[in-house]
Design a protein around this motif. Structure first.
Motif, PDB file in Angstrom:
ATOM      1  N   GLN A  22     -46.644  14.190   6.379  1.00 34.80           N
ATOM      2  CA  GLN A  22     -45.901  15.050   7.269  1.00 34.80           C
ATOM      3  C   GLN A  22     -45.830  14.074   8.549  1.00 34.80           C
ATOM      4  OE1 GLN A  22     -47.833  18.652   9.157  1.00 34.80           O
ATOM      5  NE2 GLN A  22     -46.087  19.398   8.512  1.00 34.80           N
ATOM      6  N   ASN A  23     -44.671  14.222   9.210  1.00 35.79           N
ATOM      7  CA  ASN A  23     -44.272  13.545  10.521  1.00 35.79           C
ATOM      8  C   ASN A  23     -44.940  14.507  11.670  1.00 35.79           C
ATOM      9  OD1 ASN A  23     -43.302  12.789  12.971  1.00 35.79           O
ATOM     10  ND2 ASN A  23     -41.968  11.346  11.894  1.00 35.79           N
ATOM     11  N   ALA A  24     -46.081  13.833  12.285  1.00 33.99           N
ATOM     12  CA  ALA A  24     -46.620  14.859  13.533  1.00 33.99           C
ATOM     13  C   ALA A  24     -45.796  15.186  14.305  1.00 33.99           C
ATOM     14  CB  ALA A  24     -47.879  14.094  13.919  1.00 33.99           C
ATOM     15  N   ARG A  25     -44.658  14.291  14.689  1.00 33.99           N
ATOM     16  CA  ARG A  25     -43.806  14.671  15.868  1.00 33.99           C
ATOM     17  C   ARG A  25     -42.681  15.713  15.306  1.00 33.99           C
ATOM     18  NH1 ARG A  25     -42.292   9.198  17.374  1.00 33.99           N
ATOM     19  NH2 ARG A  25     -44.275   8.518  17.170  1.00 33.99           N
ATOM     20  N   THR A  26     -42.050  15.386  14.298  1.00 37.69           N
ATOM     21  CA  THR A  26     -40.889  16.287  13.775  1.00 37.69           C
ATOM     22  C   THR A  26     -41.458  17.332  12.973  1.00 37.69           C
ATOM     23  OG1 THR A  26     -40.639  14.874  11.747  1.00 37.69           O
ATOM     24  CG2 THR A  26     -39.488  14.380  13.732  1.00 37.69           C
ATOM     25  N   SER A  45     -42.576  25.575  -4.218  1.00 39.31           N
ATOM     26  CA  SER A  45     -43.023  26.056  -2.965  1.00 39.31           C
ATOM     27  C   SER A  45     -43.297  25.016  -2.035  1.00 39.31           C
ATOM     28  CB  SER A  45     -44.161  27.144  -2.942  1.00 39.31           C
ATOM     29  OG  SER A  45     -45.174  26.708  -3.619  1.00 39.31           O
ATOM     30  N   LEU A  46     -43.511  23.880  -2.479  1.00 40.25           N
ATOM     31  CA  LEU A  46     -44.185  22.746  -1.965  1.00 40.25           C
ATOM     32  C   LEU A  46     -42.959  21.560  -1.684  1.00 40.25           C
ATOM     33  CD1 LEU A  46     -47.773  22.607  -3.932  1.00 40.25           C
ATOM     34  CD2 LEU A  46     -47.160  23.620  -1.723  1.00 40.25           C
ATOM     35  N   ARG A  47     -41.733  21.780  -2.099  1.00 45.19           N
ATOM     36  CA  ARG A  47     -40.899  20.780  -1.477  1.00 45.19           C
ATOM     37  C   ARG A  47     -40.695  20.350  -0.171  1.00 45.19           C
ATOM     38  NH1 ARG A  47     -38.258  19.481  -6.122  1.00 45.19           N
ATOM     39  NH2 ARG A  47     -38.056  21.276  -7.690  1.00 45.19           N
ATOM     40  N   SER A  48     -40.050  19.332   0.092  1.00 43.08           N
ATOM     41  CA  SER A  48     -39.976  18.747   1.195  1.00 43.08           C
ATOM     42  C   SER A  48     -39.278  19.957   2.089  1.00 43.08           C
ATOM     43  CB  SER A  48     -38.910  17.539   1.193  1.00 43.08           C
ATOM     44  OG  SER A  48     -39.436  16.566   0.505  1.00 43.08           O
ATOM     45  N   THR A  49     -39.830  19.873   3.388  1.00 49.22           N
ATOM     46  CA  THR A  49     -39.435  20.845   4.197  1.00 49.22           C
ATOM     47  C   THR A  49     -40.004  20.642   5.862  1.00 49.22           C
ATOM     48  OG1 THR A  49     -41.719  22.245   4.012  1.00 49.22           O
ATOM     49  CG2 THR A  49     -39.711  22.925   2.734  1.00 49.22           C
ATOM     50  N   THR A  50     -39.309  21.358   6.660  1.00 48.05           N
ATOM     51  CA  THR A  50     -39.721  21.049   7.912  1.00 48.05           C
ATOM     52  C   THR A  50     -40.783  22.535   8.232  1.00 48.05           C
ATOM     53  OG1 THR A  50     -38.011  19.761   8.788  1.00 48.05           O
ATOM     54  CG2 THR A  50     -38.946  20.789  10.375  1.00 48.05           C
ATOM     55  N   THR A  51     -41.743  22.471   8.638  1.00 49.85           N
ATOM     56  CA  THR A  51     -42.433  23.490   8.777  1.00 49.85           C
ATOM     57  C   THR A  51     -43.771  23.424   9.704  1.00 49.85           C
ATOM     58  OG1 THR A  51     -43.759  25.079   7.639  1.00 49.85           O
ATOM     59  CG2 THR A  51     -44.073  22.724   6.811  1.00 49.85           C
ATOM     60  N   ARG A  52     -44.446  24.287   9.944  1.00 52.94           N
ATOM     61  CA  ARG A  52     -45.758  24.092  10.732  1.00 52.94           C
ATOM     62  C   ARG A  52     -46.752  22.989  10.436  1.00 52.94           C
ATOM     63  NH1 ARG A  52     -49.739  26.899   7.718  1.00 52.94           N
ATOM     64  NH2 ARG A  52     -48.879  28.366   6.523  1.00 52.94           N
ATOM     65  N   MET A 109     -49.476  20.838   9.025  1.00 46.02           N
ATOM     66  CA  MET A 109     -50.304  20.788   7.955  1.00 46.02           C
ATOM     67  C   MET A 109     -51.852  20.863   8.336  1.00 46.02           C
ATOM     68  SD  MET A 109     -48.142  18.522   5.574  1.00 46.02           S
ATOM     69  CE  MET A 109     -48.656  18.355   3.754  1.00 46.02           C
ATOM     70  N   CYS A 110     -52.153  20.225   9.346  1.00 45.16           N
ATOM     71  CA  CYS A 110     -53.495  20.188  10.049  1.00 45.16           C
ATOM     72  C   CYS A 110     -53.404  19.877  11.631  1.00 45.16           C
ATOM     73  CB  CYS A 110     -54.274  19.067   9.342  1.00 45.16           C
ATOM     74  SG  CYS A 110     -53.813  17.442   9.968  1.00 45.16           S
ATOM     75  N   SER A 111     -54.121  20.205  12.214  1.00 42.79           N
ATOM     76  CA  SER A 111     -54.352  19.960  13.628  1.00 42.79           C
ATOM     77  C   SER A 111     -54.622  18.681  14.145  1.00 42.79           C
ATOM     78  CB  SER A 111     -54.988  20.996  14.272  1.00 42.79           C
ATOM     79  OG  SER A 111     -56.323  21.014  13.787  1.00 42.79           O
ATOM     80  N   CYS A 112     -54.393  17.757  12.932  1.00 44.47           N
ATOM     81  CA  CYS A 112     -54.870  16.436  13.489  1.00 44.47           C
ATOM     82  C   CYS A 112     -54.031  15.632  14.516  1.00 44.47           C
ATOM     83  CB  CYS A 112     -55.148  15.532  12.191  1.00 44.47           C
ATOM     84  SG  CYS A 112     -55.891  16.445  10.823  1.00 44.47           S
ATOM     85  N   ARG A 113     -54.502  14.847  15.370  1.00 46.47           N
ATOM     86  CA  ARG A 113     -53.652  14.082  16.065  1.00 46.47           C
ATOM     87  C   ARG A 113     -54.274  12.710  16.340  1.00 46.47           C
ATOM     88  NH1 ARG A 113     -48.936  16.562  16.515  1.00 46.47           N
ATOM     89  NH2 ARG A 113     -48.957  18.736  17.406  1.00 46.47           N
ATOM     90  N   ALA A 114     -53.380  11.788  16.309  1.00 43.85           N
ATOM     91  CA  ALA A 114     -53.927  10.462  16.546  1.00 43.85           C
ATOM     92  C   ALA A 114     -54.165  10.112  17.960  1.00 43.85           C
ATOM     93  CB  ALA A 114     -52.638   9.510  16.245  1.00 43.85           C
ATOM     94  N   SER A 115     -55.105   9.516  18.237  1.00 49.25           N
ATOM     95  CA  SER A 115     -55.443   9.415  19.938  1.00 49.25           C
ATOM     96  C   SER A 115     -54.592   8.197  20.401  1.00 49.25           C
ATOM     97  CB  SER A 115     -57.146   9.199  19.942  1.00 49.25           C
ATOM     98  OG  SER A 115     -57.213   7.844  19.146  1.00 49.25           O
TER      99      SER A 115
END
Length: 85
Positions: free
Chosen positions: A47-51, A68-75, A77-83
């Motif tokens: 998942q692209n964290a920006r888009t 149900s798990l195909r390529s999508t733009t959605t919320r 997947m985790c709240s991880c962010r690169a520092s």
């Protein structure tokens, strides 16, 4: 882990690094991972964290389970962010 299994694991890790550079190799990596784990199906989602666009690769998964798990733009997947840097 016995030596033969460790050799398989080392080879699989090498395949993962290769697929990170050549995305067309992910399907073979998932086949190898499924064999190594003695599993029926394997799925990997990026998942692209920006888009928030996600892309998934799967093997040995029935089409109806994969729908149900195909390529999508959605919320996220985790709240991880690169520092930052």
């Amino acid at each position: 882990m016995n030596p033969a299994r460790m050799h398989d694991f080392d080879g699989m890790v090498g395949q993962i690094y290769d697929a990170a550079v050549e995305p067309g190799r992910w399907r073979q990596v998932l086949e190898t991972l499924s064999d190594f784990l003695e599993g029926a199906a394997t799925k990997l989602t990026f998942q692209n964290a920006r888009t928030l666009h996600s892309e998934a690769n799967s093997v040995r998964m029935p089409p109806e389970a994969d729908l149900s798990l195909r390529s999508t733009t959605t919320r996220p997947m985790c709240s991880c962010r690169a520092s930052p840097g």
